[in-house]
Design a protein around this motif. Structure first.
Motif: not given
Length: 132
Positions: A12, A14, A17, A20-21, A24, A60, A118, A120, A122
């Motif tokens: 996906r 992003s 990042l 996102a980190e 997740y 990502l 999230d 982004d 999602y």
């Protein structure tokens, strides 16, 4: 040939990042499996997360020269079957890590779990059911 042990990667784009980190890894508890920064034109920044020694992972990506804006829909779901109701502390950790708790587009997921977007956009569903 696809077998039960075939490894799966979901890729996906992003916007961020690091965000996102935080979501997740810091929120959900996945591990960073690989990270790289674009060093040449045409390459992408990558962050791969998943369970250590698992059969799947997220890749990502971000292309610094031509970033893509993620375009998730309300039905782009990553469902984790927990086999028990989601721990409220986990949901709070995901929100503190940049997620947003949302009502699901499909009421089935609200009945059997919790949905968190999230950074982004999602959607992650923490499902109380088991698979199979």
């Amino acid at each position: 040939m696809i077998t039960p042990t075939t490894h799966v990667r979901v890729a996906r784009p992003s916007r961020d990042l690091a965000a996102a980190e935080r979501f997740y890894v810091g929120g959900l508890g996945l591990a960073v499996l690989w990270r790289s920064t674009a060093s040449e034109p045409g390459e992408h920044d990558l962050l791969m997360v998943g369970p250590r020694d698992g059969g799947w992972h997220f890749e990502l990506t971000r292309d610094p020269a031509a970033p893509l804006d993620p375009t998730p829909t309300v039905d782009d779901l990553f469902v984790v079957y927990l086999g028990e109701p989601p721990d409220e502390a986990l949901v709070e950790r995901l929100v503190e890590a940049g997620g947003t708790r949302v009502a699901s587009h499909n009421p089935y997921w609200d009945e059997y779990g919790v949905t968190v977007e999230d950074p982004d956009g999602y959607r992650l569903v923490l499902c109380s059911r088991t698979w199979g």
